[in-house]
Enzyme design. Structure first.
Site, short mmCIF file in Angstrom:
data_model
loop_
_atom_site.label_atom_id
_atom_site.label_comp_id
_atom_site.label_asym_id
_atom_site.label_seq_id
_atom_site.Cartn_x
_atom_site.Cartn_y
_atom_site.Cartn_z
N ASP A 335 6.10 -11.05 -40.68
CA ASP A 335 5.36 -10.04 -39.97
C ASP A 335 5.14 -10.63 -38.57
OD1 ASP A 335 3.80 -7.68 -39.75
OD2 ASP A 335 2.00 -8.91 -39.92
N ASP A 529 -0.01 -12.01 -42.60
CA ASP A 529 -1.37 -12.52 -42.51
C ASP A 529 -2.31 -11.76 -43.44
OD1 ASP A 529 -1.47 -10.14 -41.21
OD2 ASP A 529 -2.28 -10.91 -39.33
N ASP A 533 -0.59 -5.84 -44.76
CA ASP A 533 0.75 -6.03 -45.32
C ASP A 533 0.72 -6.46 -46.79
OD1 ASP A 533 -0.06 -8.58 -44.73
OD2 ASP A 533 1.32 -8.83 -43.04
P1 ADP Z 1 2.44 -5.78 -36.95
O1 ADP Z 1 3.57 -5.22 -37.73
O2 ADP Z 1 2.94 -6.37 -35.67
O3 ADP Z 1 1.59 -6.72 -37.73
P2 ADP Z 1 0.70 -3.48 -37.38
O4 ADP Z 1 1.55 -2.84 -38.41
O5 ADP Z 1 -0.59 -4.06 -37.83
O6 ADP Z 1 1.51 -4.56 -36.51
O7 ADP Z 1 0.39 -2.41 -36.26
C1 ADP Z 1 1.45 -1.77 -35.60
C2 ADP Z 1 1.00 -1.05 -34.37
O8 ADP Z 1 0.04 -0.06 -34.71
C3 ADP Z 1 0.32 -1.92 -33.36
O9 ADP Z 1 1.25 -2.53 -32.48
C4 ADP Z 1 -0.55 -0.91 -32.62
O10 ADP Z 1 0.19 -0.20 -31.68
C5 ADP Z 1 -0.96 0.05 -33.71
N1 ADP Z 1 -2.25 -0.29 -34.31
C6 ADP Z 1 -2.47 -0.73 -35.56
N2 ADP Z 1 -3.78 -0.94 -35.79
C7 ADP Z 1 -4.41 -0.66 -34.63
C8 ADP Z 1 -5.78 -0.68 -34.21
N3 ADP Z 1 -6.77 -1.09 -34.99
N4 ADP Z 1 -6.03 -0.30 -32.93
C9 ADP Z 1 -5.06 0.09 -32.12
N5 ADP Z 1 -3.78 0.12 -32.47
C10 ADP Z 1 -3.44 -0.24 -33.69
MG MG Z 2 0.18 -7.35 -39.15
#
Ligand code: ADP
Ligand code: MG
Length: 635
Positions: A335, A529, A533
């Site tokens: 991730d 983390d 996920d």
């Molecule tokens: P990653 O796969 O990099 O761990 P996430 O799946 O957690 O990222 O989130 C993907 C995208 O969703 C982030 O890049 C952001 O644009 C948006 N996002 C997720 N959670 C939030 C939040 N709490 N506030 C703002 N944007 C969010």
């Molecule tokens: Mg993440």
């Protein structure tokens, strides 16, 4: 050595001493001189019986108990039959006597058993030592004085006092004082961590320099330390395939060798191929050699050692099966946020719409994110300098992979990526900067966006290189972030594949597609983390969660938990796993190889009982020492 082992050792030493004296008397011909040729056989029978019973009476009892319970086929049974048989050869006083062998087999068998028990105890203890993180008490202030209470009795919200040199018993937040914390027992990290008022502390760390007052945030049973101990204690229940194989193997092996021994003793002499005593002795020797103790003990001990060694590095493995699978991993899926990147975003720019104040955009975002634990939310709250009055916030809804919506002062605030905007029919526009873009909309009207950027962890590139060097064929990154950000990170780290703009559900299907591509024994590990996920962690062959200090979701969903959030521990975990498997197979091949060789020699009548017993105890001891190697890891 504990008390029981010391008593056991003394008993063996006494028996050995008596045995040596009798042997001296016997070999120098004194016995024969005193009792005559035939008489001396009966005399040595009686004499050797003394050390035999001193050393082996408990083995005989155990064998007898097992026979009566109908579970005859174990080591003590093999030993009892073989040695009683050797003594029973007194019925053939004309042949060479075998009492000395009978007694010696029992003696050395006991030496081997004692060694085993010591080794198991030692590795168990060293895991306990390494994980010596369980606090016995917590200090509470009552009427101005400190009292020690059972940590279980401390309620959430109570203030406990942790003096220098003491272990933090319960997770909490520092309300007063500053100090250095030694987290080595939890993370393997030797640099102490500085804490002061406001900092979160987790149980299991040692307070090194100053007095801390800590307001507890969790009950003892849910604190980090309790969860880790529980996890390590349960690890032995999840057996590796190799381990199960050995157990099943022993189950048919013992009856099979017993039957073979009986056949060896009976069939050839009945067919007139030799004297009865010769063949009976061969059968008995065969039984002694056949004892599978080296195999049965050393395989679980190796896994135990591997798990222990890993925990010393701050890597918690939930069972030997995961260690076994980790050794076969050829695809590692990461991730992005919080795993390969630090997850502490810095605000690069705030671009408000015309007529909107930049601070207003930031404060709206901070308010909407007030209740979220996502790394983005945490960073935005940090960037917003002002206080957040949580009573002004209602109806918070976090959509994972999208963003959040909340009502702040009767206005609906939306913060998230373009998917979130599109879903709610709010307008937005692109930004020319590269980075993660947080769009902010208030009451359906676009207020502007915040550009944030995350830094790649300093050991991330090295980790990917190490994994490739360990033979991992594919390192893949999955992210919900934008493609340009994802590709920039991937290029920097030397990843083999990236998939961007994924929702949590898309990550599961991406992992499933990669799982389909696995061939043969190859396994797939997912590293995350634990923040949104968990489903992927469960779906992968091996789910690895990073930075468990504090994150419950990670500990629950993962198979392997890295206590701190350095990705380099993945490569180290893999090295420990590979080494453990190497040791396991060395032991299996070595123990079986020697066993088969001596068995064959015994059946042919070449190996005598002395060789048999040294073969058995020797192999067991070497295999155990080899198994203990699994515990040694470089920090
Ligand atoms: P990653 O796969 O990099 O761990 P996430 O799946 O957690 O990222 O989130 C993907 C995208 O969703 C982030 O890049 C952001 O644009 C948006 N996002 C997720 N959670 C939030 C939040 N709490 N506030 C703002 N944007 C969010
Ligand atoms: Mg993440």
């Amino acid at each position: 050595m504990n008390k029981k082992q010391r008593k056991w050792r003394n008993r063996i030493l006494i028996a050995l001493g008596i045995f040596a004296v009798i042997m001296l008397v016997d070999e120098t011909g004194l016995l024969a001189a005193a009792f005559g040729d035939t008489g001396s056989v009966f005399a040595s029978f009686a004499l050797y019986l003394i050390p035999y019973l001193i050393a082996g009476h408990d083995v005989l009892q155990k064998a007898w108990r097992n026979i009566r319970r109908g579970q005859a086929f174990d080591e003590s049974f093999l030993m009892a039959v073989a040695t009683v048989g050797a003594f029973a050869m007194v019925a053939f006083p004309d042949t060479d006597p075998h009492m000395a062998e009978g007694a010696a087999v029992m003696l050395f068998y006991q030496v081997g058993e004692l060694f085993q028990s010591y080794a198991v105890g030692k590795s168990r203890k060293s895991i306990a030592d390494m994980m010596d993180i369980a606090p016995d008490y917590a200090n509470i202030e009552r009427d101005g004085a400190l009292v020690e209470v059972d940590p279980e009795e401390v309620a959430v919200g109570d203030v406990i006092v942790v003096k220098p040199g003491e272990r933090v018993p319960i997770d909490g937040k520092v309300v007063e004082g500053s100090s250095q914390l030694d987290t080595a027992a939890l993370t393997g990290e030797s640099v102490p961590r500085h804490v002061e008022a406001g900092a979160d502390v987790i149980s299991g760390c040692i307070n090194m320099t100053g007095i801390l007052r800590v307001k507890t945030t969790k009950p003892f049973g849910e604190s980090t330390v309790s969860r880790i101990l529980e996890l390590v204690e349960n690890a032995s229940e999840k057996k590796a395939r190799t381990e199960n194989f050995i157990t099943r193997f022993a189950r048919w092996y013992t009856p099979a060798v017993t039957v073979s021994a009986v056949l060896i003793a009976i069939v050839p002499p009945a067919l007139g191929m030799g004297a009865w005593p010769d063949w009976i002795l061969r059968g008995l020797t065969f039984l002694v050699v056949s004892c599978p103790c080296a195999l049965v003990i050393s395989v679980p001990l190796s896994f135990f050692g591997g798990i222990g060694g890993a925990s010393r590095l701050g890597i918690l493995v939930k069972g030997s099966n995961y260690l076994e699978q980790l050794a076969h991993v050829d695809t590692v899926v990461f991730d992005k946020t919080g795993t390969l990147t630090s997850g502490t975003f810095s605000v690069v720019a705030v671009h408000p719409e015309k007529g909107v104040d930049a601070d207003y955009v930031l404060s709206c975002a901070a308010y909407a994110e007030a209740f979220s634990d996502h790394p983005i939310a945490v960073s935005i709250k940090q960037a917003y300098a002002g206080e957040i009055d949580r009573t002004r916030i209602k109806d918070v809804c976090e959509e994972s992979g999208h963003g959040v919506t909340a009502t702040v002062d009767e206005r609906v605030v939306m913060v998230g990526n373009d998917k979130l905007m599109a879903e709610h029919g709010s307008p937005w526009h692109e930004c020319e900067l590269t980075g993660t873009i947080l769009h902010v909309a208030v009451d359906g009207r676009y207020a502007g966006h915040i550009v944030i950027a995350d830094v790649v962890k300093d050991d991330a590139a090295q980790t990917i290189a190490d994994l490739h060097a360990e033979g991992v064929q594919k390192c893949v990154m999955l992210t919900g972030d934008r493609r340009d950000v994802a590709e920039a990170v991937a290029a920097k780290l030397g990843l083999d594949e990236v998939h961007a703009q994924l929702l949590p559900a898309d990550k599961v299907s991406a992992v499933e597609r990669l799982l389909d591509l696995e061939q043969g024994d190859g396994k797939l590990a997912f590293v995350g983390d634990g923040i949104n996920d968990a489903p992927v962690l469960m779906r992968a062959d091996v789910g690895i969660a990073m930075g468990a200090m504090g994150s419950d979701a990670a500990i629950e969903a993962a198979d392997i938990v890295l206590m701190d959030d350095r990705p380099s521990n993945i490569a180290r975990a893999m090295r420990v796993a590979r080494k453990t498997m190497r040791i396991v197979w060395q032991n299996i091949v070595f123990a079986l190889g020697v066993k088969i060789l001596i068995l064959a020699l015994a059946a042919m009548g070449v190996a005598n009982m002395w060789l048999a017993v040294f073969g058995d105890v020797g192999v067991a001891i070497i295999a155990i020492m080899n198994a203990m190697r699994a515990m040694r890891v470089e920090r």
